[in-house]
Motif scaffolding. Structure first.
Motif, PDB file in Angstrom:
ATOM      1  N   ASP A   2       0.818  -1.215   0.000  1.00  0.00           N
ATOM      2  CA  ASP A   2       0.000   0.000   0.000  1.00  0.00           C
ATOM      3  C   ASP A   2       0.849   1.262   0.000  1.00  0.00           C
ATOM      4  O   ASP A   2       0.494   2.255  -0.641  1.00  0.00           O
ATOM      5  N   THR A   3       1.977   1.226   0.706  1.00  0.00           N
ATOM      6  CA  THR A   3       2.815   2.430   0.829  1.00  0.00           C
ATOM      7  C   THR A   3       3.474   2.808  -0.491  1.00  0.00           C
ATOM      8  O   THR A   3       3.941   3.939  -0.646  1.00  0.00           O
ATOM      9  N   PHE A   4       3.550   1.865  -1.454  1.00  0.00           N
ATOM     10  CA  PHE A   4       4.209   2.139  -2.731  1.00  0.00           C
ATOM     11  C   PHE A   4       3.218   2.514  -3.835  1.00  0.00           C
ATOM     12  O   PHE A   4       3.603   3.050  -4.862  1.00  0.00           O
ATOM     13  N   ARG A   5       1.943   2.196  -3.625  1.00  0.00           N
ATOM     14  CA  ARG A   5       0.988   2.295  -4.733  1.00  0.00           C
ATOM     15  C   ARG A   5       0.822   3.719  -5.248  1.00  0.00           C
ATOM     16  O   ARG A   5       0.742   3.950  -6.451  1.00  0.00           O
ATOM     17  N   ALA A   6       0.751   4.686  -4.341  1.00  0.00           N
ATOM     18  CA  ALA A   6       0.537   6.069  -4.771  1.00  0.00           C
ATOM     19  C   ALA A   6       1.676   6.538  -5.666  1.00  0.00           C
ATOM     20  O   ALA A   6       1.449   7.137  -6.724  1.00  0.00           O
ATOM     21  N   ASP A   7       2.932   6.254  -5.256  1.00  0.00           N
ATOM     22  CA  ASP A   7       4.084   6.668  -6.065  1.00  0.00           C
ATOM     23  C   ASP A   7       4.092   5.954  -7.407  1.00  0.00           C
ATOM     24  O   ASP A   7       4.433   6.542  -8.442  1.00  0.00           O
ATOM     25  N   ALA A   8       3.747   4.645  -7.412  1.00  0.00           N
ATOM     26  CA  ALA A   8       3.752   3.873  -8.655  1.00  0.00           C
ATOM     27  C   ALA A   8       2.706   4.402  -9.625  1.00  0.00           C
ATOM     28  O   ALA A   8       2.958   4.573 -10.825  1.00  0.00           O
ATOM     29  N   GLU A   9       1.504   4.677  -9.117  1.00  0.00           N
ATOM     30  CA  GLU A   9       0.452   5.204  -9.984  1.00  0.00           C
ATOM     31  C   GLU A   9       0.827   6.573 -10.533  1.00  0.00           C
ATOM     32  O   GLU A   9       0.561   6.885 -11.692  1.00  0.00           O
ATOM     33  N   ALA A  10       1.444   7.407  -9.691  1.00  0.00           N
ATOM     34  CA  ALA A  10       1.871   8.733 -10.141  1.00  0.00           C
ATOM     35  C   ALA A  10       2.948   8.625 -11.205  1.00  0.00           C
ATOM     36  O   ALA A  10       2.946   9.363 -12.197  1.00  0.00           O
ATOM     37  N   ALA A  11       3.894   7.681 -11.009  1.00  0.00           N
ATOM     38  CA  ALA A  11       4.995   7.516 -11.962  1.00  0.00           C
ATOM     39  C   ALA A  11       4.484   7.104 -13.334  1.00  0.00           C
ATOM     40  O   ALA A  11       5.041   7.502 -14.364  1.00  0.00           O
ATOM     41  N   ALA A  12       3.422   6.305 -13.358  1.00  0.00           N
ATOM     42  CA  ALA A  12       2.886   5.837 -14.642  1.00  0.00           C
ATOM     43  C   ALA A  12       2.322   6.982 -15.463  1.00  0.00           C
ATOM     44  O   ALA A  12       2.207   6.879 -16.689  1.00  0.00           O
ATOM     45  N   ASP A  13       1.962   8.109 -14.814  1.00  0.00           N
ATOM     46  CA  ASP A  13       1.363   9.243 -15.523  1.00  0.00           C
ATOM     47  C   ASP A  13       2.313  10.430 -15.661  1.00  0.00           C
ATOM     48  O   ASP A  13       1.905  11.506 -16.068  1.00  0.00           O
ATOM     49  N   VAL A  14       3.584  10.235 -15.313  1.00  0.00           N
ATOM     50  CA  VAL A  14       4.535  11.351 -15.331  1.00  0.00           C
ATOM     51  C   VAL A  14       4.918  11.746 -16.752  1.00  0.00           C
ATOM     52  O   VAL A  14       5.121  12.918 -17.047  1.00  0.00           O
ATOM     53  N   VAL A  15       5.026  10.758 -17.643  1.00  0.00           N
ATOM     54  CA  VAL A  15       5.529  11.012 -19.000  1.00  0.00           C
ATOM     55  C   VAL A  15       4.441  10.718 -20.031  1.00  0.00           C
ATOM     56  O   VAL A  15       3.780   9.676 -19.969  1.00  0.00           O
ATOM     57  N   VAL A  16       4.249  11.649 -20.957  1.00  0.00           N
ATOM     58  CA  VAL A  16       3.385  11.433 -22.113  1.00  0.00           C
ATOM     59  C   VAL A  16       4.249  11.560 -23.355  1.00  0.00           C
ATOM     60  O   VAL A  16       4.989  12.535 -23.503  1.00  0.00           O
ATOM     61  N   VAL A  17       4.199  10.581 -24.234  1.00  0.00           N
ATOM     62  CA  VAL A  17       4.986  10.606 -25.470  1.00  0.00           C
ATOM     63  C   VAL A  17       4.103  11.102 -26.608  1.00  0.00           C
ATOM     64  O   VAL A  17       3.089  10.489 -26.935  1.00  0.00           O
ATOM     65  N   ASP A  18       4.473  12.249 -27.174  1.00  0.00           N
ATOM     66  CA  ASP A  18       3.758  12.820 -28.317  1.00  0.00           C
ATOM     67  C   ASP A  18       4.699  12.764 -29.518  1.00  0.00           C
ATOM     68  O   ASP A  18       5.579  13.605 -29.675  1.00  0.00           O
ATOM     69  N   PRO A  19       4.559  11.758 -30.392  1.00  0.00           N
ATOM     70  CA  PRO A  19       5.516  11.574 -31.491  1.00  0.00           C
ATOM     71  C   PRO A  19       5.370  12.561 -32.636  1.00  0.00           C
ATOM     72  O   PRO A  19       6.241  12.639 -33.492  1.00  0.00           O
ATOM     73  N   ALA A  20       4.272  13.330 -32.677  1.00  0.00           N
ATOM     74  CA  ALA A  20       4.050  14.251 -33.800  1.00  0.00           C
ATOM     75  C   ALA A  20       4.859  15.527 -33.613  1.00  0.00           C
ATOM     76  O   ALA A  20       4.871  16.117 -32.534  1.00  0.00           O
ATOM     77  N   ARG A  21       5.545  15.969 -34.685  1.00  0.00           N
ATOM     78  CA  ARG A  21       6.259  17.241 -34.629  1.00  0.00           C
ATOM     79  C   ARG A  21       5.265  18.386 -34.652  1.00  0.00           C
ATOM     80  O   ARG A  21       4.116  18.234 -35.042  1.00  0.00           O
ATOM     81  N   TRP A  22       5.741  19.590 -34.234  1.00  0.00           N
ATOM     82  CA  TRP A  22       4.877  20.761 -34.268  1.00  0.00           C
ATOM     83  C   TRP A  22       4.391  20.988 -35.697  1.00  0.00           C
ATOM     84  O   TRP A  22       5.162  20.971 -36.645  1.00  0.00           O
ATOM     85  N   GLY A  23       3.090  21.213 -35.821  1.00  0.00           N
ATOM     86  CA  GLY A  23       2.512  21.474 -37.129  1.00  0.00           C
ATOM     87  C   GLY A  23       2.191  20.229 -37.921  1.00  0.00           C
ATOM     88  O   GLY A  23       1.649  20.321 -39.025  1.00  0.00           O
ATOM     89  N   GLU A  24       2.507  19.051 -37.382  1.00  0.00           N
ATOM     90  CA  GLU A  24       2.244  17.804 -38.090  1.00  0.00           C
ATOM     91  C   GLU A  24       1.157  17.010 -37.383  1.00  0.00           C
ATOM     92  O   GLU A  24       0.954  17.142 -36.173  1.00  0.00           O
ATOM     93  N   ARG A  25       0.481  16.186 -38.131  1.00  0.00           N
ATOM     94  CA  ARG A  25      -0.505  15.281 -37.558  1.00  0.00           C
ATOM     95  C   ARG A  25       0.188  14.010 -37.072  1.00  0.00           C
ATOM     96  O   ARG A  25       1.213  13.614 -37.614  1.00  0.00           O
ATOM     97  N   ASP A  26      -0.372  13.393 -36.058  1.00  0.00           N
ATOM     98  CA  ASP A  26       0.161  12.129 -35.578  1.00  0.00           C
ATOM     99  C   ASP A  26      -0.024  11.071 -36.667  1.00  0.00           C
ATOM    100  O   ASP A  26      -1.108  10.945 -37.244  1.00  0.00           O
ATOM    101  N   LYS A  27       1.044  10.347 -36.959  1.00  0.00           N
ATOM    102  CA  LYS A  27       0.960   9.328 -38.000  1.00  0.00           C
ATOM    103  C   LYS A  27       0.315   8.055 -37.435  1.00  0.00           C
ATOM    104  O   LYS A  27       0.783   7.518 -36.424  1.00  0.00           O
TER     105      LYS A  27
END
Length: 314
Positions: free
Chosen positions: A107-132
């Motif tokens: 239980d003591t680790f769950r909050a940190d683990a859940e938060a870590a899973a949402d820390v990074v979002v990968v957006d592969p599309a360049r500025w001005g481009e649509r996601d392929k």
């Protein structure tokens, strides 16, 4: 997807306690080399897995030959979820696996683990481009690689569409462009997945060269391609503040040589031909001065004359 395999690797180790790379490869239907790389990636990410050499050895989770995932420390749990979290946003199976792992943590680790899973979002599309969008054939080809089955491809090349029977060896996602590395009757080849008009998995067993390593093979392919992309080089002068922009245009084919007293930088850029370099530099106007070679200067002069003829005063 690799993050999916990393989670599956941990689950296998939880169930068995200790596994060899060969056993893991058989369980996850990947090559032994891939299994070794995944185990090494977990170790590098801070997950407590370690190899034990010798007879009866293998890879184990620190804490014993049989331990569950609650043996992870808070930092180790964060490392795992930081690694797999971005992939979970686009892959429901990974999202489901992470939920199961969270329930297995203290239980003591769950909050940190859940938060870590949402820390990074990968957006592969360049500025001005649509996601392929991911090509629909990727899943079919991945399945063929894992099950080691030959595939019939209708491939669009320079001469039109041709039909080929190939031994699929692996897939590579490079800047949202997918490639299939495969064996053919003429040797190993690389196919762009978006140029495959149709694909059919056969019942024939695919041949896989002994010791084949997809990462090493792709490194060779990239090296050959980059060499072809830099057949001609040009020396240019540019203001130092504009050098990062020029680097963004030419990538690895932009090499600063020296900084001049006036603050400009002498740079070597490269491309397949003189026209390719001129086309990338034409929009810079007087901000870039081409010193040599003459063919690039001539192409720039021609492009400039065409623009003046089209848009200059009557």
């Amino acid at each position: 997807m690799r993050a999916d395999r990393l989670v599956a690797t941990l689950l296998v180790m939880q169930a068995r306690g200790r596994v060899t790379a060969a056993e893991l490869a058989d369980e996850l239907e990947v090559s032994v080399a891939t299994a070794r790389r995944d185990l090494a990636a977990l170790s590098t990410a801070g997950v407590p897995v370690y190899p034990q050499p010798g007879r009866g050895g293998g890879w184990s989770l620190v804490g014993g030959a049989r331990t569950d995932l609650t043996g992870l420390t808070s930092a180790e749990a964060r490392a795992l979820f930081l690694l797999a979290g971005p992939a979970a946003a686009v892959a429901p199976p990974i999202r489901s696996a992470l939920r199961k792992l969270i329930r297995a943590l203290p239980d003591t680790f769950r909050a940190d683990a859940e938060a870590a899973a949402d820390v990074v979002v990968v957006d592969p599309a360049r500025w001005g481009e649509r996601d392929k969008p991911r090509p629909e054939l990727v899943d079919l080809l991945q399945d063929a690689v894992v099950r080691r089955r030959k595939v019939v491809l209708d491939y669009t090349g320079r001469g039109g569409v041709s039909r080929r029977l190939v031994d699929p060896l692996g897939l590579v996602d490079k800047d949202d462009v997918w490639y299939l590395v495969a064996g053919t009757g003429q040797g190993q080849r690389t196919f762009r997945v978006d140029r495959i008009a149709a694909a059919e998995v056969t019942g024939q067993v695919a041949e896989r060269p002994a010791g084949f390593d997809l990462a090493r093979e792709w490194e060779r392919v990239v090296g050959e391609m980059e060499q072809r992309r830099s057949l001609l080089s040009a020396t240019v002068l540019i203001a130092g503040r504009l050098l990062p922009v020029l680097r963004d245009h030419f990538g690895r084919h932009c090499e600063p040589l020296e900084t001049l007293p006036d603050g400009r930088v002498r740079v070597r850029v490269a491309a397949p031909m003189a026209l390719s370099i001129a086309e990338q530099l034409a929009g810079w106007g007087a901000a870039v001065e081409v010193i040599e070679p003459e063919p690039v200067r001539a192409e720039l002069a021609r492009l400039g004359a065409e623009l003046v003829a089209r848009y200059g005063p009557a």
